[in-house]
Design a protein around this motif. Structure first.
Motif, PDB file in Angstrom:
ATOM      1  N   LYS A 118       0.840  -1.203   0.000  1.00 25.59           N
ATOM      2  CA  LYS A 118       0.000   0.000   0.000  1.00 25.59           C
ATOM      3  C   LYS A 118       0.875   1.253   0.000  1.00 25.59           C
ATOM      4  O   LYS A 118       0.608   2.195  -0.748  1.00 25.59           O
ATOM      5  CB  LYS A 118      -0.909  -0.010   1.230  1.00 25.59           C
ATOM      6  N   LYS A 119       1.909   1.248   0.830  1.00 30.86           N
ATOM      7  CA  LYS A 119       2.810   2.395   0.901  1.00 30.86           C
ATOM      8  C   LYS A 119       3.537   2.601  -0.439  1.00 30.86           C
ATOM      9  O   LYS A 119       3.680   3.731  -0.904  1.00 30.86           O
ATOM     10  CB  LYS A 119       3.826   2.177   2.024  1.00 30.86           C
ATOM     11  N   LEU A 120       3.980   1.515  -1.057  1.00 30.48           N
ATOM     12  CA  LEU A 120       4.658   1.611  -2.347  1.00 30.48           C
ATOM     13  C   LEU A 120       3.724   2.166  -3.410  1.00 30.48           C
ATOM     14  O   LEU A 120       4.112   3.042  -4.201  1.00 30.48           O
ATOM     15  CB  LEU A 120       5.184   0.236  -2.777  1.00 30.48           C
ATOM     16  N   LYS A 121       2.478   1.694  -3.431  1.00 33.78           N
ATOM     17  CA  LYS A 121       1.493   2.181  -4.395  1.00 33.78           C
ATOM     18  C   LYS A 121       1.241   3.671  -4.190  1.00 33.78           C
ATOM     19  O   LYS A 121       1.182   4.435  -5.160  1.00 33.78           O
ATOM     20  CB  LYS A 121       0.188   1.391  -4.254  1.00 33.78           C
ATOM     21  N   GLN A 122       1.104   4.091  -2.933  1.00 34.54           N
ATOM     22  CA  GLN A 122       0.876   5.502  -2.643  1.00 34.54           C
ATOM     23  C   GLN A 122       2.077   6.338  -3.082  1.00 34.54           C
ATOM     24  O   GLN A 122       1.920   7.435  -3.620  1.00 34.54           O
ATOM     25  CB  GLN A 122       0.597   5.707  -1.154  1.00 34.54           C
ATOM     26  N   THR A 123       3.273   5.812  -2.888  1.00 31.59           N
ATOM     27  CA  THR A 123       4.488   6.516  -3.320  1.00 31.59           C
ATOM     28  C   THR A 123       4.505   6.668  -4.831  1.00 31.59           C
ATOM     29  O   THR A 123       4.871   7.734  -5.352  1.00 31.59           O
ATOM     30  CB  THR A 123       5.739   5.751  -2.846  1.00 31.59           C
ATOM     31  N   GLU A 124       4.097   5.630  -5.550  1.00 32.47           N
ATOM     32  CA  GLU A 124       4.035   5.701  -7.013  1.00 32.47           C
ATOM     33  C   GLU A 124       3.019   6.747  -7.464  1.00 32.47           C
ATOM     34  O   GLU A 124       3.273   7.517  -8.386  1.00 32.47           O
ATOM     35  CB  GLU A 124       3.680   4.336  -7.598  1.00 32.47           C
ATOM     36  N   VAL A 125       1.855   6.793  -6.811  1.00 31.15           N
ATOM     37  CA  VAL A 125       0.820   7.779  -7.142  1.00 31.15           C
ATOM     38  C   VAL A 125       1.341   9.189  -6.876  1.00 31.15           C
ATOM     39  O   VAL A 125       1.188  10.088  -7.714  1.00 31.15           O
ATOM     40  CB  VAL A 125      -0.480   7.497  -6.333  1.00 31.15           C
ATOM     41  N   ASP A 126       1.971   9.371  -5.708  1.00 33.51           N
ATOM     42  CA  ASP A 126       2.523  10.687  -5.371  1.00 33.51           C
ATOM     43  C   ASP A 126       3.599  11.102  -6.369  1.00 33.51           C
ATOM     44  O   ASP A 126       3.661  12.271  -6.777  1.00 33.51           O
ATOM     45  CB  ASP A 126       3.120  10.674  -3.962  1.00 33.51           C
ATOM     46  N   CYS A 127       4.423  10.166  -6.760  1.00 36.90           N
ATOM     47  CA  CYS A 127       5.502  10.459  -7.719  1.00 36.90           C
ATOM     48  C   CYS A 127       4.918  10.883  -9.066  1.00 36.90           C
ATOM     49  O   CYS A 127       5.404  11.839  -9.683  1.00 36.90           O
ATOM     50  CB  CYS A 127       6.390   9.223  -7.867  1.00 36.90           C
ATOM     51  N   GLU A 128       3.891  10.197  -9.514  1.00 33.56           N
ATOM     52  CA  GLU A 128       3.257  10.539 -10.796  1.00 33.56           C
ATOM     53  C   GLU A 128       2.622  11.926 -10.719  1.00 33.56           C
ATOM     54  O   GLU A 128       2.719  12.727 -11.656  1.00 33.56           O
ATOM     55  CB  GLU A 128       2.205   9.488 -11.161  1.00 33.56           C
ATOM     56  N   LEU A 129       1.978  12.225  -9.597  1.00 31.82           N
ATOM     57  CA  LEU A 129       1.377  13.544  -9.397  1.00 31.82           C
ATOM     58  C   LEU A 129       2.447  14.637  -9.432  1.00 31.82           C
ATOM     59  O   LEU A 129       2.279  15.666 -10.099  1.00 31.82           O
ATOM     60  CB  LEU A 129       0.623  13.574  -8.064  1.00 31.82           C
ATOM     61  N   LEU A 130       3.560  14.402  -8.752  1.00 35.63           N
ATOM     62  CA  LEU A 130       4.657  15.373  -8.755  1.00 35.63           C
ATOM     63  C   LEU A 130       5.265  15.533 -10.148  1.00 35.63           C
ATOM     64  O   LEU A 130       5.653  16.634 -10.540  1.00 35.63           O
ATOM     65  CB  LEU A 130       5.737  14.959  -7.753  1.00 35.63           C
ATOM     66  N   ARG A 131       5.363  14.421 -10.878  1.00 33.98           N
ATOM     67  CA  ARG A 131       5.907  14.482 -12.246  1.00 33.98           C
ATOM     68  C   ARG A 131       5.020  15.366 -13.127  1.00 33.98           C
ATOM     69  O   ARG A 131       5.516  16.236 -13.859  1.00 33.98           O
ATOM     70  CB  ARG A 131       6.015  13.079 -12.842  1.00 33.98           C
ATOM     71  N   LYS A 132       3.704  15.181 -13.041  1.00 34.28           N
ATOM     72  CA  LYS A 132       2.777  16.012 -13.826  1.00 34.28           C
ATOM     73  C   LYS A 132       2.849  17.472 -13.405  1.00 34.28           C
ATOM     74  O   LYS A 132       2.853  18.372 -14.253  1.00 34.28           O
ATOM     75  CB  LYS A 132       1.341  15.494 -13.668  1.00 34.28           C
ATOM     76  N   CYS A 133       2.925  17.707 -12.113  1.00 36.25           N
ATOM     77  CA  CYS A 133       3.027  19.078 -11.608  1.00 36.25           C
ATOM     78  C   CYS A 133       4.315  19.725 -12.102  1.00 36.25           C
ATOM     79  O   CYS A 133       4.314  20.885 -12.532  1.00 36.25           O
ATOM     80  CB  CYS A 133       2.992  19.047 -10.079  1.00 36.25           C
ATOM     81  N   CYS A 134       5.396  18.989 -12.068  1.00 35.59           N
ATOM     82  CA  CYS A 134       6.689  19.496 -12.537  1.00 35.59           C
ATOM     83  C   CYS A 134       6.633  19.817 -14.033  1.00 35.59           C
ATOM     84  O   CYS A 134       7.153  20.855 -14.467  1.00 35.59           O
ATOM     85  CB  CYS A 134       7.775  18.456 -12.249  1.00 35.59           C
ATOM     86  N   GLU A 135       5.998  18.959 -14.795  1.00 32.49           N
ATOM     87  CA  GLU A 135       5.867  19.200 -16.243  1.00 32.49           C
ATOM     88  C   GLU A 135       5.041  20.466 -16.494  1.00 32.49           C
ATOM     89  O   GLU A 135       5.386  21.283 -17.355  1.00 32.49           O
ATOM     90  CB  GLU A 135       5.225  17.990 -16.929  1.00 32.49           C
ATOM     91  N   ASN A 136       3.958  20.658 -15.754  1.00 32.30           N
ATOM     92  CA  ASN A 136       3.143  21.881 -15.882  1.00 32.30           C
ATOM     93  C   ASN A 136       3.966  23.126 -15.543  1.00 32.30           C
ATOM     94  O   ASN A 136       3.868  24.149 -16.227  1.00 32.30           O
ATOM     95  CB  ASN A 136       1.904  21.812 -14.990  1.00 32.30           C
ATOM     96  N   LEU A 137       4.771  23.029 -14.489  1.00 32.25           N
ATOM     97  CA  LEU A 137       5.619  24.161 -14.109  1.00 32.25           C
ATOM     98  C   LEU A 137       6.677  24.454 -15.180  1.00 32.25           C
ATOM     99  O   LEU A 137       6.973  25.615 -15.458  1.00 32.25           O
ATOM    100  CB  LEU A 137       6.290  23.895 -12.758  1.00 32.25           C
ATOM    101  N   ARG A 138       7.233  23.394 -15.784  1.00 29.33           N
ATOM    102  CA  ARG A 138       8.198  23.598 -16.883  1.00 29.33           C
ATOM    103  C   ARG A 138       7.537  24.343 -18.044  1.00 29.33           C
ATOM    104  O   ARG A 138       8.126  25.265 -18.607  1.00 29.33           O
ATOM    105  CB  ARG A 138       8.730  22.253 -17.374  1.00 29.33           C
ATOM    106  N   ASN A 139       6.334  23.902 -18.404  1.00 34.89           N
ATOM    107  CA  ASN A 139       5.617  24.561 -19.500  1.00 34.89           C
ATOM    108  C   ASN A 139       5.322  26.028 -19.170  1.00 34.89           C
ATOM    109  O   ASN A 139       5.500  26.904 -20.022  1.00 34.89           O
ATOM    110  CB  ASN A 139       4.314  23.816 -19.825  1.00 34.89           C
ATOM    111  N   GLU A 140       4.884  26.269 -17.952  1.00 34.27           N
ATOM    112  CA  GLU A 140       4.605  27.637 -17.525  1.00 34.27           C
ATOM    113  C   GLU A 140       5.886  28.483 -17.540  1.00 34.27           C
ATOM    114  O   GLU A 140       5.874  29.638 -17.964  1.00 34.27           O
ATOM    115  CB  GLU A 140       3.987  27.631 -16.121  1.00 34.27           C
TER     116      GLU A 140
END
Length: 177
Positions: A118-140
């Motif tokens: 469960k912890k590993l899955k949550q870490t993967e979800v958090d990582c994907e969310l951060l990756r998308k956020c980082c990509e949005n910030l790069r575009n901005e």
């Protein structure tokens, strides 16, 4: 020749002879026996102890590696219990083990593994969310850098007013915009 307690390592292998068969003795254990000036009986006893320890380690490794295979019903009941409580107290563990015909330790390990998954899955979800956020910030960031370049060009008079557009709203850049 006088024995002064030093060991001469000639790379010769020594073993103990029993009934015509020579069993090799591990070099470090054999040297330890020589340093302590053990006699022949002590060397045989030492070799026996080494063999017994290795047999115990081998048996322990083989017996501990059996993988628990759960039935679908057991898995479903464990999952349901996990949804209610991600951690069990000893009484709950005992009760669940009894109902599933498993050992309490098996229940404990299953819950530990499930919490880790469960912890590993949550870490993967958090990582994907951060990756998308980082990509949005790069575009901005790219968009803002482009806009700054356009504004500098406008300030220097290198871009005609009719061609200068705001990157964010695509309206012409004029004073007061």
């Amino acid at each position: 020749m006088e024995d002064d307690g030093t060991i001469c390592n000639t790379r010769l292998s020594l073993g103990l002879g029993i009934g015509g068969y020579v069993m090799p003795l591990k070099e470090e254990k054999f040297e330890e026996a020589i340093v302590h000036n053990h006699d022949q009986r002590d060397l045989i006893s030492l070799k026996t102890r080494i063999d017994e320890e290795e047999d115990e380690k081998s048996d322990h490794r083989n017996s501990c590696r059996k993988k628990l295979r759960l039935t679908q019903e057991q898995s479903a009941m464990l999952e349901d219990s996990f949804k209610l409580h991600s951690s069990l107290n000893p009484l709950q563990k005992q009760e669940l083990a009894h109902r599933l015909n498993l050992k309490p330790r098996q229940i404990e390990v299953w819950f530990q593994n499930r919490r880790a998954r469960k912890k590993l899955k949550q870490t993967e979800v958090d990582c994907e969310l951060l990756r998308k956020c980082c990509e949005n910030l790069r575009n901005e960031n790219r968009r803002l850098k482009k806009e700054v370049e356009e504004l500098r060009a406008l300030k220097n008079g290198t871009v005609q007013l009719s061609r200068a557009l705001c990157s964010s709203c695509e309206k012409p850049l004029i004073k007061g915009h």
